[in-house]
Scaffold this motif. Structure first.
Motif, PDB file in Angstrom:
ATOM      1  N   ARG A 216      16.979   8.670  -3.404  1.00 56.15           N
ATOM      2  CA  ARG A 216      16.133   7.955  -4.337  1.00 56.15           C
ATOM      3  C   ARG A 216      16.378   6.455  -4.264  1.00 56.15           C
ATOM      4  N   SER A 217      17.645   6.038  -4.153  1.00 52.40           N
ATOM      5  CA  SER A 217      17.924   4.608  -4.094  1.00 52.40           C
ATOM      6  C   SER A 217      17.392   4.007  -2.804  1.00 52.40           C
ATOM      7  N   GLU A 218      17.437   4.779  -1.695  1.00 51.94           N
ATOM      8  CA  GLU A 218      16.883   4.278  -0.447  1.00 51.94           C
ATOM      9  C   GLU A 218      15.378   4.103  -0.560  1.00 51.94           C
ATOM     10  N   ALA A 219      14.722   5.071  -1.187  1.00 53.29           N
ATOM     11  CA  ALA A 219      13.277   4.976  -1.328  1.00 53.29           C
ATOM     12  C   ALA A 219      12.890   3.802  -2.195  1.00 53.29           C
ATOM     13  N   ASP A 220      13.675   3.578  -3.269  1.00 50.54           N
ATOM     14  CA  ASP A 220      13.384   2.449  -4.142  1.00 50.54           C
ATOM     15  C   ASP A 220      13.480   1.138  -3.393  1.00 50.54           C
ATOM     16  N   ALA A 221      14.529   1.024  -2.530  1.00 60.49           N
ATOM     17  CA  ALA A 221      14.693  -0.208  -1.769  1.00 60.49           C
ATOM     18  C   ALA A 221      13.530  -0.416  -0.818  1.00 60.49           C
ATOM     19  N   GLY A 238      -1.170  11.607  -3.235  1.00 62.67           N
ATOM     20  CA  GLY A 238      -0.047  12.454  -3.621  1.00 62.67           C
ATOM     21  C   GLY A 238       0.998  12.596  -2.535  1.00 62.67           C
ATOM     22  N   VAL A 239       1.181  11.531  -1.733  1.00 58.60           N
ATOM     23  CA  VAL A 239       2.154  11.539  -0.638  1.00 58.60           C
ATOM     24  C   VAL A 239       3.401  10.781  -1.080  1.00 58.60           C
ATOM     25  N   SER A 240       4.577  11.362  -0.899  1.00 63.21           N
ATOM     26  CA  SER A 240       5.818  10.682  -1.272  1.00 63.21           C
ATOM     27  C   SER A 240       6.241   9.723  -0.175  1.00 63.21           C
ATOM     28  N   ARG A 241       7.087   8.732  -0.537  1.00 63.64           N
ATOM     29  CA  ARG A 241       7.550   7.726   0.421  1.00 63.64           C
ATOM     30  C   ARG A 241       8.333   8.359   1.569  1.00 63.64           C
ATOM     31  N   ASP A 242       9.058   9.452   1.299  1.00 60.42           N
ATOM     32  CA  ASP A 242       9.870  10.101   2.333  1.00 60.42           C
ATOM     33  C   ASP A 242       9.018  10.778   3.403  1.00 60.42           C
ATOM     34  N   GLN A 243       7.739  11.045   3.089  1.00 58.10           N
ATOM     35  CA  GLN A 243       6.871  11.717   4.050  1.00 58.10           C
ATOM     36  C   GLN A 243       6.194  10.749   5.017  1.00 58.10           C
ATOM     37  N   VAL A 244       6.350   9.432   4.767  1.00 61.18           N
ATOM     38  CA  VAL A 244       5.630   8.435   5.554  1.00 61.18           C
ATOM     39  C   VAL A 244       6.605   7.639   6.405  1.00 61.18           C
ATOM     40  N   ALA A 259      -2.444   7.256   5.670  1.00 57.68           N
ATOM     41  CA  ALA A 259      -3.542   8.103   6.130  1.00 57.68           C
ATOM     42  C   ALA A 259      -3.073   9.066   7.221  1.00 57.68           C
ATOM     43  N   LYS A 260      -2.228   8.564   8.113  1.00 58.40           N
ATOM     44  CA  LYS A 260      -1.713   9.396   9.196  1.00 58.40           C
ATOM     45  C   LYS A 260      -0.817  10.512   8.654  1.00 58.40           C
ATOM     46  N   ALA A 261       0.031  10.160   7.678  1.00 54.63           N
ATOM     47  CA  ALA A 261       0.945  11.145   7.115  1.00 54.63           C
ATOM     48  C   ALA A 261       0.209  12.217   6.320  1.00 54.63           C
ATOM     49  N   SER A 262      -0.859  11.815   5.615  1.00 57.20           N
ATOM     50  CA  SER A 262      -1.581  12.789   4.789  1.00 57.20           C
ATOM     51  C   SER A 262      -2.408  13.754   5.624  1.00 57.20           C
ATOM     52  N   PRO A 269       6.509  15.110   9.823  1.00 56.22           N
ATOM     53  CA  PRO A 269       7.379  13.946   9.647  1.00 56.22           C
ATOM     54  C   PRO A 269       8.837  14.325   9.505  1.00 56.22           C
ATOM     55  N   ALA A 270       9.090  15.408   8.756  1.00 54.84           N
ATOM     56  CA  ALA A 270      10.481  15.814   8.561  1.00 54.84           C
ATOM     57  C   ALA A 270      11.089  16.280   9.876  1.00 54.84           C
ATOM     58  N   ALA A 271      10.251  16.999  10.680  1.00 56.51           N
ATOM     59  CA  ALA A 271      10.774  17.495  11.954  1.00 56.51           C
ATOM     60  C   ALA A 271      11.089  16.350  12.903  1.00 56.51           C
ATOM     61  N   ALA A 272      10.297  15.284  12.837  1.00 57.17           N
ATOM     62  CA  ALA A 272      10.512  14.158  13.742  1.00 57.17           C
ATOM     63  C   ALA A 272      11.811  13.439  13.433  1.00 57.17           C
ATOM     64  N   ARG A 273      12.189  13.424  12.151  1.00 59.22           N
ATOM     65  CA  ARG A 273      13.387  12.689  11.766  1.00 59.22           C
ATOM     66  C   ARG A 273      14.636  13.558  11.750  1.00 59.22           C
ATOM     67  N   ALA A 274      14.448  14.881  11.694  1.00 60.65           N
ATOM     68  CA  ALA A 274      15.605  15.755  11.546  1.00 60.65           C
ATOM     69  C   ALA A 274      16.340  15.923  12.865  1.00 60.65           C
ATOM     70  N   PRO A 275      17.668  16.092  12.837  1.00 58.84           N
ATOM     71  CA  PRO A 275      18.420  16.364  14.061  1.00 58.84           C
ATOM     72  C   PRO A 275      18.062  17.739  14.593  1.00 58.84           C
ATOM     73  N   SER A 276      18.315  17.975  15.891  1.00 55.61           N
ATOM     74  CA  SER A 276      17.953  19.237  16.506  1.00 55.61           C
ATOM     75  C   SER A 276      18.670  20.406  15.852  1.00 55.61           C
ATOM     76  N   LYS A 277      19.896  20.196  15.389  1.00 49.29           N
ATOM     77  CA  LYS A 277      20.661  21.227  14.687  1.00 49.29           C
ATOM     78  C   LYS A 277      21.227  20.623  13.412  1.00 49.29           C
ATOM     79  N   PRO A 278      21.286  21.400  12.339  1.00 52.38           N
ATOM     80  CA  PRO A 278      21.825  20.856  11.078  1.00 52.38           C
ATOM     81  C   PRO A 278      23.217  20.269  11.229  1.00 52.38           C
ATOM     82  N   GLU A 279      24.048  20.915  12.067  1.00 47.39           N
ATOM     83  CA  GLU A 279      25.420  20.400  12.198  1.00 47.39           C
ATOM     84  C   GLU A 279      25.486  19.079  12.954  1.00 47.39           C
ATOM     85  N   ASP A 280      24.378  18.674  13.643  1.00 45.34           N
ATOM     86  CA  ASP A 280      24.363  17.401  14.362  1.00 45.34           C
ATOM     87  C   ASP A 280      24.222  16.211  13.428  1.00 45.34           C
TER      88      ASP A 280
END
Length: 513
Positions: A216-221, A238-244, A259-262, A269-280
């Protein structure tokens, strides 16, 4: 009375600019000469100051729009008064317990509060980005202890504590852009770390939970930096900042990003930012690009997208230059008080070659070719923050000693982050020396709007055939990248051959051959 805010003079041959950032929004009060917005051209970033005091009544050119010189950017109502100032000043009546929530609330403290201000940023630097806070609210600090680090497009600046006490408030969070006179934080002088003011963040963390607090603090910044049109679009869709994912300056979210995110699948978007494995995730580190690195990335990509870039190669036997340098370096240094290096030979060789092949020293301006009857030699310099290119003006008119002195002075300024914009503008041709880092061969990228750049490389002994015999020679690969829209292959090869000839027989420089 309404005053118009128009695009200022953008410089020679610049016909348009893009509105990068608005620092104010409609309804905000502004002072005379206060920065309203920032424009970006293909050569330089231009800040637009307010021509009058009043209220920003209307923004005509939104962020991301392309504008021409003297185009209307905004309207200022000189008779107006800012709405919304009063509530901001009365929201936080309890200064001690709300020190982390309001700069105005902090002013009501007992009188031993010390403001932490942006230090001197250097000549022609008007703003900086807060890169890292080494302390958090509630921490004990000592006088002159490092509190945070700022980044400009030229240098990093550390900010020391002006007094001992407790860091009561951070006004400018990490990622925030601040001007040269901004307040960064507030220190409660003489206080101890156990005071109530420091408890507020901990209470908030307890209420929110550790998993919720950081995102939340990162999104606020980030919201502070996003385009107003993007915020409105996010609310409507209805798109959150974390989705864009932002494509604007400093990672700002623009309207088209929303517009692109919606329209994209929600998981994308989440898949693009997430590591290939959770432990990574624990083994990865996400670091925001510095302002200088963003500028370098943008300009290099622009060069690739704009110019028809091609590279031709040759090699030079450095025996002649090395022999001449060894013979005269002591006498040269004694007379001129500067060491005789290789760069002056390359600058002189390029100046001679540019006279014979003037299109390499020209640039394209629309449908015109602008030929330069002078040589302003850019010399690429590596610094801890990235590559900068100071310019030796009228290099074709200067002696070996003058060139060596100026390159030495500009290089030192570049490494110390003290170069002015004037010292990095106006170049007509560039030399880049990757050999100092051990590079044997590379293809340098053009420095727009220039049409040529010479890459120097490592001097390495290699077996060469000379007069039917194999001998060892100190050889250097040379690379000329050029804009094929204006420079033909014949001209590029001729230029590089002339440089090779001048280096292999430096006497040709004296005879103007």
């Amino acid at each position: 009375m309404t005053t118009e805010v128009r695009v200022p003079t953008l410089g020679e041959s610049v016909t348009e600019a893009t509105v990068a950032t608005w620092f104010k929004k409609p309804g905000d009060s502004v002072e005379v000469d206060e920065m309203l917005c920032e424009l970006e051209t293909d050569k330089v970033t231009v800040e637009v100051p307010s021509p009058a005091a009043g209220v920003l009544a209307e923004i005509v050119a939104a962020e991301g729009e392309t504008v021409a010189p003297d185009a209307l950017l905004a309207q200022i109502d000189e008779a107006g008064a800012a709405s919304g100032d009063a509530p901001k000043k009365t929201e936080k009546p309890q200064a001690d317990n709300k020190a982390t929530e309001s700069p105005e609330g902090q002013k009501d403290m007992s009188g031993n509060s010390v403001d932490v201000m942006v230090p001197a940023l250097g000549e022609s630097v008007t703003e900086a980005t807060v890169a890292t806070w080494f302390k958090k609210v509630g921490d004990q600090v000592e006088a002159d202890e490092m509190l945070c680090e700022l980044e400009t497009d030229k240098v990093s600046v550390e900010v020391p504590a002006p007094a001992a006490g407790v860091l009561a408030e951070i006004v400018a969070e990490e990622g925030a852009t601040v001007d040269a006179k901004a307040k960064l934080a507030v220190i409660s002088e003489g206080a101890s770390a156990g005071r109530p003011a420091a408890a507020t963040p901990d209470e908030k963390a307890t209420d929110a939970g550790p998993e919720e607090m950081t995102p939340r603090s990162e999104a606020d910044a980030k919201d502070f930096e996003d385009a107003p049109s993007a915020k409105k679009a996010m609310a409507e869709k209805g798109v959150s900042r974390d989705q864009v994912e932002g494509s604007g300056r400093d990672g700002r979210v623009m309207k088209e990003d929303v517009a692109k995110a919606s329209s994209a699948p929600k998981s994308a978007p989440a898949a693009a930012r997430a590591p290939s494995k959770p432990e990574d995730a624990a083994r990865e580190e996400r670091v925001k690009m510095t302002r200088l690195r963003q500028t370098i990335a943008r300009r290099l990509k622009d060069a690739q997208n704009t110019a028809a870039m091609l590279t031709t190669y040759n090699e030079a036997d450095m025996s002649g230059v090395m022999g001449l340098r060894n013979e005269y370096k002591d006498a040269f240094e004694k007379k001129h008080k500067v060491k005789l290096g290789f760069m002056s030979f390359f600058v002189k060789a390029c100046c001679h070659a540019l006279k014979e092949v003037p299109e390499v020293n020209a640039e394209i301006d629309g449908t015109d070719v602008v030929y330069k009857n002078y040589v302003n030699m850019g010399v690429a310099v590596g610094t801890p923050s990235g590559l900068v290119v100071p310019v030796v003006k009228d290099a074709d008119q200067k002696s070996f000693a003058e060139i060596e002195k100026e390159i030495g002075e500009l290089g030192a300024k570049g490494r110390d982050g003290k170069l002015s914009m004037a010292e990095m503008q106006g170049g007509t041709f560039t030399i880049s020396n990757g050999g100092v880092y051990g590079s044997l061969m590379s293809s340098p990228i053009l420095n727009p709007p220039q049409s040529g750049i010479l890459g120097m490389h490592k001097i390495q002994e290699r077996p060469m055939v000379v007069g039917g015999e194999i001998v060892i020679r100190p050889m250097m690969y040379l690379a000329l990248s050029y804009d094929h829209r204006i420079v033909d292959g014949k001209g590029a090869v001729t230029f590089l051959v002339r440089v090779k000839e001048a280096l292999e027989d430096p006497r040709r420089l004296l005879m103007d051959l």
